[in-house]
Design an enzyme around this catalytic site. Structure first.
Site, PDB file in Angstrom:
ATOM      1  N   PHE A 116     -34.998  10.167   8.670  1.00 10.58           N
ATOM      2  CA  PHE A 116     -36.057   9.283   8.187  1.00 10.58           C
ATOM      3  C   PHE A 116     -37.395  10.038   8.183  1.00 10.58           C
ATOM      4  O   PHE A 116     -37.722  10.738   9.145  1.00 10.58           O
ATOM      5  CB  PHE A 116     -36.147   8.035   9.076  1.00 10.58           C
ATOM      6  CG  PHE A 116     -36.969   6.953   8.454  1.00 10.58           C
ATOM      7  CD1 PHE A 116     -36.430   6.124   7.481  1.00 10.58           C
ATOM      8  CD2 PHE A 116     -38.297   6.776   8.807  1.00 10.58           C
ATOM      9  CE1 PHE A 116     -37.202   5.141   6.877  1.00 10.58           C
ATOM     10  CE2 PHE A 116     -39.074   5.799   8.212  1.00 10.58           C
ATOM     11  CZ  PHE A 116     -38.525   4.981   7.243  1.00 10.58           C
TER      12      PHE A 116
ATOM     13  N   ASP B 194     -32.715   7.884  17.574  1.00 12.25           N
ATOM     14  CA  ASP B 194     -33.334   6.787  16.836  1.00 12.25           C
ATOM     15  C   ASP B 194     -32.212   5.792  16.503  1.00 12.25           C
ATOM     16  O   ASP B 194     -31.270   6.132  15.776  1.00 12.25           O
ATOM     17  CB  ASP B 194     -33.963   7.364  15.549  1.00 12.25           C
ATOM     18  CG  ASP B 194     -34.572   6.302  14.648  1.00 12.25           C
ATOM     19  OD1 ASP B 194     -34.155   5.136  14.723  1.00 12.25           O
ATOM     20  OD2 ASP B 194     -35.454   6.659  13.841  1.00 12.25           O
TER      21      ASP B 194
ATOM     22  N   TYR C 158     -36.847  -5.157  13.444  1.00 15.78           N
ATOM     23  CA  TYR C 158     -36.944  -6.013  12.246  1.00 15.78           C
ATOM     24  C   TYR C 158     -35.763  -5.861  11.296  1.00 15.78           C
ATOM     25  O   TYR C 158     -35.717  -6.519  10.281  1.00 15.78           O
ATOM     26  CB  TYR C 158     -38.254  -5.760  11.485  1.00 15.78           C
ATOM     27  CG  TYR C 158     -38.632  -4.302  11.282  1.00 15.78           C
ATOM     28  CD1 TYR C 158     -37.986  -3.532  10.334  1.00 15.78           C
ATOM     29  CD2 TYR C 158     -39.630  -3.714  12.048  1.00 15.78           C
ATOM     30  CE1 TYR C 158     -38.325  -2.201  10.158  1.00 15.78           C
ATOM     31  CE2 TYR C 158     -39.984  -2.387  11.883  1.00 15.78           C
ATOM     32  CZ  TYR C 158     -39.320  -1.631  10.928  1.00 15.78           C
ATOM     33  OH  TYR C 158     -39.663  -0.311  10.764  1.00 15.78           O
ATOM     34  N   LYS C 159     -34.796  -4.989  11.639  1.00 20.98           N
ATOM     35  CA  LYS C 159     -33.644  -4.831  10.748  1.00 20.98           C
ATOM     36  C   LYS C 159     -32.524  -5.769  11.216  1.00 20.98           C
ATOM     37  O   LYS C 159     -32.630  -6.969  11.049  1.00 20.98           O
ATOM     38  CB  LYS C 159     -33.207  -3.359  10.716  1.00 20.98           C
ATOM     39  CG  LYS C 159     -34.291  -2.412  10.188  1.00 20.98           C
ATOM     40  CD  LYS C 159     -33.782  -0.982  10.164  1.00 20.98           C
ATOM     41  CE  LYS C 159     -34.890   0.032   9.947  1.00 20.98           C
ATOM     42  NZ  LYS C 159     -35.404   0.080   8.593  1.00 20.98           N
TER      43      LYS C 159
ATOM     44  N   ARG D   4     -28.073   0.883  -1.780  1.00 24.92           N
ATOM     45  CA  ARG D   4     -27.775   0.750  -0.352  1.00 24.92           C
ATOM     46  C   ARG D   4     -27.553  -0.724  -0.022  1.00 24.92           C
ATOM     47  O   ARG D   4     -28.360  -1.572  -0.394  1.00 24.92           O
ATOM     48  CB  ARG D   4     -29.013   1.242   0.410  1.00 24.92           C
ATOM     49  CG  ARG D   4     -28.770   2.199   1.517  1.00 24.92           C
ATOM     50  CD  ARG D   4     -30.082   2.680   2.112  1.00 24.92           C
ATOM     51  NE  ARG D   4     -31.047   1.620   2.379  1.00 24.92           N
ATOM     52  CZ  ARG D   4     -31.853   1.565   3.439  1.00 24.92           C
ATOM     53  NH1 ARG D   4     -31.801   2.507   4.352  1.00 24.92           N
ATOM     54  NH2 ARG D   4     -32.726   0.607   3.603  1.00 24.92           N
TER      55      ARG D   4
END
Ligand SMILES: Cc1ncc(COP(=O)(O)O)c(C=O)c1O
Length: 397
Positions: free
Chosen positions: A127, A199, A224-225, A373
């Protein structure tokens, strides 16, 4: 598995022990939401919890929220709830700042624990924020960053040996959905005396993590995912207890001070995980996350992972059966044990296809120019949803 069809999907849904969990989320009718790896759906308990926090706690109790309402300790208490999902014993996880801030802190702290060593190894293709931060830490401490393809990470650590200070990577590749072997890579790092920083953004809430058992040193993640903590919900940091006394965090603010209310001019870190706090956290977001976590009190991570693997298998088989010859290429590994809760497809016309899916009430995520995705949360995605997206892709391609 029988031939993947609409009827098979319905049968699988009827037999799904988690089917009832969908009612715990406020999803718009008819929407197929496959973007759990960007922003999770709203948990039904969140609005009332936030309303209470604003009207009763803040509105009525004012400054006493920190003491009488126990808000001062919320970062550790919510941290322990997240920690349970990380496979972490209590007192090792704290919630508060963004993933980026926590990552900067622990990468620096990890490198300081191995001063004298020169290298930070990061995953190639990881990321972006993680690359930016690793580079910044390297500039600050005079280190060098090397980007290593994940399949070669364990071997690279062994080859570079005692020059490696820190090894850092995502547990699940955010683009491809590939799941890496946390235990093996952490062990390779430890065999050379390096520190492992993971991560877990794309893994927490989607699959079982076993950070304590894997002897992970540090981990950071967002809520938040898959955890559905809400837009901009606070991130968290895990630090193995064995490091607590030695952590020297660069952003050392008053919330991480041993005696925050003495207002001392000099910094003295708190004991335990509290020293990884920085400054005043966004409490309304933290309370939204706290309410969203209630869902995990009523369901086992094993069941969530089992369903996620089965949804992925159904997805892959439906792709094979219905999308052959239409230009789609599966990017995610086929084996369930090597996948997070995500399927990524390559298609030369990905942008047009995603627009067409959106028009049909299907939300996925486009990674331009050619990646589609789909992140599925076992708590609110059904086999019928998966079949709908494959059917829609067949019609759009
Ligand atoms: C894998 C990964 N790491 C780090 C981040 C950065 O998180 P934040 O923007 O909350 O700091 C994200 C954000 O999506 C992410 O997906």
């Amino acid at each position: 598995m029988p031939h993947p069809s609409r009827e098979t999907a319905r049968e699988l849904d009827r037999a799904d022990p988690l089917a009832g969990m969908r009612g715990r989320f406020a999803l718009p009718d008819g929407l197929v939401y496959l973007d759990a790896n960007s922003l999770g759906a709203l948990s039904t308990g969140v609005p009332a919890a936030v309303h209470r926090a604003v009207v009763e706690n803040w509105g009525q109790h004012l400054i006493k929220i920190w003491t009488d309402d126990g808000w001062w300790d919320m970062p550790q208490r919510v941290g322990d709830r997240v920690g349970r999902l990380l496979g972490a014993a209590s007192g090792q996880t704290v919630v508060g700042d963004s993933t980026s801030v926590h990552l900067f802190n622990v990468l620096t702290a990890a490198a300081r624990l191995r001063s004298g060593r020169q290298l930070i190894l990061t995953e190639e293709g990881g990321f972006p924020t993680n690359h930016y931060l690793a580079a910044s830490v390297a500039r600050t401490l005079g280190l060098e960053v090397r980007r290593i393809p994940m399949p070669k990470m364990a071997a690279a650590v062994r080859t570079l040996g005692e020059r490696v200070a820190v090894v850092t990577a995502g547990v699940v590749d955010f683009r491809t959905g590939e799941l890496w072997d946390v235990s093996a890579i952490t062990k390779a790092a430890h065999d050379t005396g390096a520190i492992a920083v993971w991560d877990v953004c794309h893994a927490v809430g989607a699959l079982q993590l076993t950070l304590d058992a894997d002897s992970v040193d540090f981990a950071v993640g967002c809520s938040y995912k898959f955890l559905s903590g809400g837009p901009g919900a606070p991130g968290f940091v895990y630090a193995a207890r064995r490091h607590h006394d030695d952590i020297d965090q660069p952003l050392c603010g008053w919330h991480g001070h041993a005696e925050p209310f003495e207002m001392a001019a000099d910094y003295a870190p708190a004991t335990g995980i509290g020293r990884l706090r920085v400054g005043s956290p966004n409490m309304l977001s933290m309370l939204a996350l706290n309410a969203a976590l209630d869902v995990y009190d009523d369901v086992d991570m094993t069941a969530i992972r089992q369903k996620s693997v089965a949804l992925g298998e159904f997805f892959v088989e439906s792709i094979d059966a219905h999308l052959a010859g239409l230009g789609f290429k599966l990017v995610t590994p086929r084996e369930g044990c090597r996948r997070g809760s995500q399927i990524t497809l390559h298609h030369p016309d990905a942008e047009r296809i995603m627009r067409a899916l959106n028009k049909r009430g299907i939300v996925g995520d486009l990674r331009p120019p050619s990646l589609l995705r789909f992140g599925y949360n076992s708590l609110y995605i059904s086999y019928s949803d998966i079949f709908s997206v494959v059917e829609a892709m067949r019609l759009c391609a």
